[in-house]
Design a protein around this motif. Structure first.
Motif: not given
Length: 249
Positions: A153-177
């Motif tokens: 999460x970089x400076x001034x990117x709280x919204x973008x980083x939060x969404x992209x972190x969540x997308x990464x978690x979604x991908x990890x969960x889906x991959x395991x399933x």
């Protein structure tokens, strides 16, 4: 048993088929013989029509759809329509960016929510709907486009980083399933500037960077996406990290 899907043609769905990475992926998979389903918001339909026409003129097959990927009913209808009228979705690429920068005190709830809807919620809808159909066939590839903000999460990117972190978690969960169901789910961390319209308009040294291979080529990104799809399942990549050779970690 050879489970590589090099010669199996069906549909390739690209959510966020923009002018650069999305378009490059569309051309790359069209070259392999896939029916390309191009999706952007309705206001970009004219650009999609132009991209589809280009792919057709090169001998490929392309179908533009003006759909807002944040709308659940529209996404359900889109995937059902493709499966019914075009062919089985063998590859789905979620490529919506939503890159915005605001200081935290100026990040409104509307901005934060909209970025999450575009970069994460739309990815969930895409992944869920294509997975429903892929599960019936026990095959398919789902690729999510991430960014530096997916892992830092970089400076001034709280919204973008939060969404992209969540997308990464979604991908990890889906991959395991879905991995044990023969469905390959991958997340690509695109760490660096892409040779895109936005960068060309805002970075004065873009020509020099391109000459030095110091900026990510959309066509080379697309080559990596094709490689992910064609991987044999004994050695699937769940997360791929790509950057120019001069980019710092």
């Amino acid at each position: 048993m050879n489970t590589a899907r090099t010669n199996r043609h069906g549909a390739c769905l690209i959510i966020g088929a923009g002018d650069d990475t999305g378009a490059a992926c569309a051309r790359a998979f069209a070259h392999l013989g896939y029916d390309i389903c191009l999706v952007r918001r309705p206001r970009h339909l004219e650009k999609l029509e132009a991209l589809a026409a280009q792919i057709r003129s090169d001998g490929g097959k392309a179908h533009p759809f003006g759909v807002d990927a944040r709308e659940e009913e529209d996404m359900v209808s889109l995937v059902d329509t493709i499966e019914r009228d075009i062919g089985p979705i063998e590859v789905a690429i979620f490529n919506i960016g939503a890159n915005v920068a605001f200081p935290i005190e100026k990040t409104t709830s509307r901005v934060f929510r909209k970025v999450w809807e575009m970069a994460c919620f739309a990815g969930f809808l895409t992944g869920r709907e294509v997975a429903r159909h892929m599960l019936t066939r026990q095959r398919g590839t789902i690729i999510f486009t991430g960014a530096t903000a997916s892992v830092r999460g970089g400076k001034n990117f709280s919204a973008f980083a939060s969404a992209k972190f969540a997308l990464r978690a979604l991908a990890q969960s889906m991959a395991r399933e879905l991995g044990p169901q023969n469905i390959h789910v991958a997340h690509v961390v695109v760490d660096g500037a892409i040779d895109s319209n936005f960068i060309r308009d805002n970075r004065p040294d873009v020509d020099e960077a391109r000459a030095q291979d110091a900026i990510l080529s959309p066509d080379e990104i697309a080559r990596n996406y094709v490689w992910l799809h064609q991987q044999q399942r004994s050695a699937w990549t769940q997360e791929l990290d790509i950057r120019p050779w001069k980019e710092t970690f």
